[in-house]
Write a protein that holds these residues in place. Structure first.
Motif, PDB file in Angstrom:
ATOM      1  N   LEU A  69       6.567  -5.656   1.568  1.00 22.68           N
ATOM      2  CA  LEU A  69       7.426  -6.869   0.542  1.00 22.68           C
ATOM      3  C   LEU A  69       7.727  -6.277  -0.698  1.00 22.68           C
ATOM      4  O   LEU A  69       8.514  -6.884  -1.425  1.00 22.68           O
ATOM      5  CB  LEU A  69       6.523  -8.089   0.570  1.00 22.68           C
ATOM      6  N   GLY A  70       7.152  -5.170  -1.155  1.00 22.78           N
ATOM      7  CA  GLY A  70       7.602  -4.520  -2.380  1.00 22.78           C
ATOM      8  C   GLY A  70       6.843  -4.951  -3.597  1.00 22.78           C
ATOM      9  O   GLY A  70       7.392  -4.865  -4.709  1.00 22.78           O
ATOM     10  N   ASP A  71       5.857  -5.871  -3.324  1.00 22.06           N
ATOM     11  CA  ASP A  71       5.036  -6.587  -4.497  1.00 22.06           C
ATOM     12  C   ASP A  71       3.748  -5.770  -4.902  1.00 22.06           C
ATOM     13  O   ASP A  71       3.081  -6.247  -5.988  1.00 22.06           O
ATOM     14  CB  ASP A  71       4.636  -7.991  -4.259  1.00 22.06           C
ATOM     15  N   GLY A  72       3.724  -4.554  -4.310  1.00 18.10           N
ATOM     16  CA  GLY A  72       2.603  -3.648  -4.589  1.00 18.10           C
ATOM     17  C   GLY A  72       1.135  -4.180  -4.007  1.00 18.10           C
ATOM     18  O   GLY A  72       0.153  -3.446  -4.317  1.00 18.10           O
ATOM     19  N   GLN A  73       1.170  -5.192  -3.323  1.00 22.25           N
ATOM     20  CA  GLN A  73       0.159  -5.446  -2.484  1.00 22.25           C
ATOM     21  C   GLN A  73       0.127  -5.547  -0.971  1.00 22.25           C
ATOM     22  O   GLN A  73       0.958  -4.922  -0.460  1.00 22.25           O
ATOM     23  CB  GLN A  73      -0.092  -7.261  -2.647  1.00 22.25           C
ATOM     24  N   THR A  74      -0.772  -5.892  -0.354  1.00 20.05           N
ATOM     25  CA  THR A  74      -0.924  -6.008   1.167  1.00 20.05           C
ATOM     26  C   THR A  74      -1.304  -7.112   1.693  1.00 20.05           C
ATOM     27  O   THR A  74      -1.834  -7.328   2.792  1.00 20.05           O
ATOM     28  CB  THR A  74      -1.962  -4.842   1.557  1.00 20.05           C
ATOM     29  N   THR A  75      -0.739  -8.221   1.207  1.00 22.67           N
ATOM     30  CA  THR A  75      -1.226  -9.772   1.342  1.00 22.67           C
ATOM     31  C   THR A  75       0.011 -10.228   2.085  1.00 22.67           C
ATOM     32  O   THR A  75       1.018 -10.477   1.259  1.00 22.67           O
ATOM     33  CB  THR A  75      -1.871 -10.475   0.278  1.00 22.67           C
ATOM     34  N   SER A  76       0.039 -10.665   3.348  1.00 17.13           N
ATOM     35  CA  SER A  76       1.393 -11.306   3.745  1.00 17.13           C
ATOM     36  C   SER A  76       1.481 -12.697   3.001  1.00 17.13           C
ATOM     37  O   SER A  76       0.539 -13.289   2.435  1.00 17.13           O
ATOM     38  CB  SER A  76       0.861 -11.574   5.259  1.00 17.13           C
ATOM     39  N   GLN A  77       2.757 -12.933   2.970  1.00 16.16           N
ATOM     40  CA  GLN A  77       3.110 -14.327   2.416  1.00 16.16           C
ATOM     41  C   GLN A  77       3.836 -15.226   3.161  1.00 16.16           C
ATOM     42  O   GLN A  77       5.019 -14.526   3.945  1.00 16.16           O
ATOM     43  CB  GLN A  77       4.022 -13.842   1.070  1.00 16.16           C
ATOM     44  N   GLN A 109      22.076   4.612  -5.760  1.00 19.16           N
ATOM     45  CA  GLN A 109      20.726   5.191  -5.652  1.00 19.16           C
ATOM     46  C   GLN A 109      19.792   4.273  -4.573  1.00 19.16           C
ATOM     47  O   GLN A 109      19.780   3.128  -4.630  1.00 19.16           O
ATOM     48  CB  GLN A 109      19.958   5.028  -6.878  1.00 19.16           C
ATOM     49  N   VAL A 110      19.307   5.214  -3.719  1.00 15.32           N
ATOM     50  CA  VAL A 110      18.559   4.294  -2.584  1.00 15.32           C
ATOM     51  C   VAL A 110      17.048   4.283  -2.979  1.00 15.32           C
ATOM     52  O   VAL A 110      16.487   5.205  -3.406  1.00 15.32           O
ATOM     53  CB  VAL A 110      18.394   5.002  -1.261  1.00 15.32           C
ATOM     54  N   TYR A 111      16.448   2.928  -2.930  1.00 20.64           N
ATOM     55  CA  TYR A 111      15.072   2.784  -3.171  1.00 20.64           C
ATOM     56  C   TYR A 111      14.218   2.516  -1.790  1.00 20.64           C
ATOM     57  O   TYR A 111      15.029   1.854  -0.938  1.00 20.64           O
ATOM     58  CB  TYR A 111      14.915   1.805  -4.169  1.00 20.64           C
ATOM     59  N   ALA A 112      13.312   2.827  -1.666  1.00 21.92           N
ATOM     60  CA  ALA A 112      12.207   2.638  -0.347  1.00 21.92           C
ATOM     61  C   ALA A 112      11.079   2.074  -0.785  1.00 21.92           C
ATOM     62  O   ALA A 112      10.431   2.849  -1.639  1.00 21.92           O
ATOM     63  CB  ALA A 112      12.690   3.813   0.672  1.00 21.92           C
ATOM     64  N   TRP A 113      10.404   1.503   0.166  1.00 22.44           N
ATOM     65  CA  TRP A 113       8.873   1.038  -0.075  1.00 22.44           C
ATOM     66  C   TRP A 113       8.413   0.624   1.228  1.00 22.44           C
ATOM     67  O   TRP A 113       9.267   0.122   2.425  1.00 22.44           O
ATOM     68  CB  TRP A 113       8.772  -0.022  -1.170  1.00 22.44           C
ATOM     69  N   GLY A 114       7.049   0.770   1.331  1.00 25.43           N
ATOM     70  CA  GLY A 114       6.432   0.316   2.528  1.00 25.43           C
ATOM     71  C   GLY A 114       5.951   1.366   3.374  1.00 25.43           C
ATOM     72  O   GLY A 114       5.423   2.446   3.035  1.00 25.43           O
ATOM     73  N   GLN A 115       5.590   1.301   4.712  1.00 27.90           N
ATOM     74  CA  GLN A 115       5.096   2.176   5.742  1.00 27.90           C
ATOM     75  C   GLN A 115       5.897   3.315   5.682  1.00 27.90           C
ATOM     76  O   GLN A 115       7.010   3.624   5.847  1.00 27.90           O
ATOM     77  CB  GLN A 115       5.075   1.515   7.179  1.00 27.90           C
ATOM     78  N   ASN A 116       5.023   4.575   5.732  1.00 24.73           N
ATOM     79  CA  ASN A 116       5.696   5.977   5.555  1.00 24.73           C
ATOM     80  C   ASN A 116       5.089   7.009   6.517  1.00 24.73           C
ATOM     81  O   ASN A 116       4.937   7.924   6.323  1.00 24.73           O
ATOM     82  CB  ASN A 116       5.669   6.356   4.222  1.00 24.73           C
ATOM     83  N   SER A 117       4.346   6.189   7.454  1.00 23.99           N
ATOM     84  CA  SER A 117       3.385   7.205   8.499  1.00 23.99           C
ATOM     85  C   SER A 117       4.399   8.208   9.193  1.00 23.99           C
ATOM     86  O   SER A 117       3.664   9.424   9.736  1.00 23.99           O
ATOM     87  CB  SER A 117       2.701   6.469   9.239  1.00 23.99           C
ATOM     88  N   HIS A 118       5.465   8.087   9.348  1.00 23.81           N
ATOM     89  CA  HIS A 118       6.632   8.952   9.967  1.00 23.81           C
ATOM     90  C   HIS A 118       7.602   9.319   9.049  1.00 23.81           C
ATOM     91  O   HIS A 118       8.678   9.823   9.459  1.00 23.81           O
ATOM     92  CB  HIS A 118       7.133   8.336  11.328  1.00 23.81           C
ATOM     93  N   GLY A 119       7.445   9.340   7.715  1.00 23.70           N
ATOM     94  CA  GLY A 119       8.314   9.681   6.969  1.00 23.70           C
ATOM     95  C   GLY A 119       9.631   8.734   6.535  1.00 23.70           C
ATOM     96  O   GLY A 119      10.717   8.991   5.914  1.00 23.70           O
ATOM     97  N   GLU A 120       9.308   7.546   7.000  1.00 23.00           N
ATOM     98  CA  GLU A 120      10.531   6.268   6.928  1.00 23.00           C
ATOM     99  C   GLU A 120      10.766   6.128   5.552  1.00 23.00           C
ATOM    100  O   GLU A 120      12.051   5.995   5.326  1.00 23.00           O
ATOM    101  CB  GLU A 120       9.829   5.016   7.611  1.00 23.00           C
ATOM    102  N   VAL A 121       9.935   6.310   4.430  1.00 23.89           N
ATOM    103  CA  VAL A 121      10.328   6.152   3.175  1.00 23.89           C
ATOM    104  C   VAL A 121      11.310   6.986   2.560  1.00 23.89           C
ATOM    105  O   VAL A 121      12.378   6.646   1.887  1.00 23.89           O
ATOM    106  CB  VAL A 121       9.286   6.193   2.263  1.00 23.89           C
ATOM    107  N   GLY A 122      11.212   8.259   3.088  1.00 24.76           N
ATOM    108  CA  GLY A 122      12.055   9.282   2.726  1.00 24.76           C
ATOM    109  C   GLY A 122      11.833  10.155   1.500  1.00 24.76           C
ATOM    110  O   GLY A 122      12.481  10.697   0.809  1.00 24.76           O
ATOM    111  N   ASP A 123      10.378  10.073   0.908  1.00 26.04           N
ATOM    112  CA  ASP A 123      10.244  10.770  -0.276  1.00 26.04           C
ATOM    113  C   ASP A 123       9.377  12.120  -0.027  1.00 26.04           C
ATOM    114  O   ASP A 123       8.923  12.538  -0.888  1.00 26.04           O
ATOM    115  CB  ASP A 123       9.072   9.585  -1.009  1.00 26.04           C
TER     116      ASP A 123
END
Length: 155
Positions: A69-77, A109-123
């Motif tokens: 969600l990009g809020d820095g948390q891991t609590t579903s809303q 500029q592309v920004y990404a956040w969230g799951q990255n176990s397969h490199g999805e974020v791209g960083d």
């Protein structure tokens, strides 16, 4: 309007756990019109929606197990919450896939956040990105699926 699976609040109607076979309204706290919506994933560990409003505000809801969600948390809303780009950044385009979200600024500029176990974020890492991180410049379009991202560049 959202409909379908709602285990983690994916419908944004405040009724997590109650899926719907018909469209339900999503009440945004901001009266500005939605100009773009992106939905990613639909299983027990993902399923989030992120919207961009005409006034530049960004809201997200649904599963947040991977900070998607990009809020820095891991609590579903199960209701829309305002989320903020990095200071001085505004988004023009959104995309979401699996448990990762993406945005493009007017400068490309592309920004990404969230799951990255397969490199999805791209960083270049495999670490979950709890907040948006810059990953690419010069993009005009972006598309994401469960684990693959494609971006088109300018020129």
């Amino acid at each position: 309007l959202d409909w379908g699976y709602n285990a983690a609040g994916q419908l944004g109607d405040g009724r997590a756990g109650r899926s719907s076979g018909t469209p339900v309204p999503v009440q945004l706290p901001d009266s500005s019109p939605v100009v773009q919506a992106a939905q990613g994933g639909s299983d027990a560990s993902n399923g989030q929606t992120i919207v961009l409003l005409a006034d530049g505000a960004v809201y997200a809801w649904g599963n947040d197990a991977w900070s998607q969600l990009g809020d820095g948390q891991t609590t579903s809303q199960d209701l829309p919450e305002r989320v903020f780009p990095p200071l001085g950044v505004s988004y023009d385009t959104l995309a979401s896939g699996g448990a990762t979200c993406y945005a493009i600024t007017s400068a490309g500029q592309v920004y990404a956040w969230g799951q990255n176990s397969h490199g999805e974020v791209g960083d270049g890492t495999r670490a979950t990105a709890a907040k948006p991180v810059p990953v690419l410049s010069g993009a005009t379009l972006i598309s994401a699926t469960a684990g693959t991202v494609t971006a088109a560049s300018r020129g």
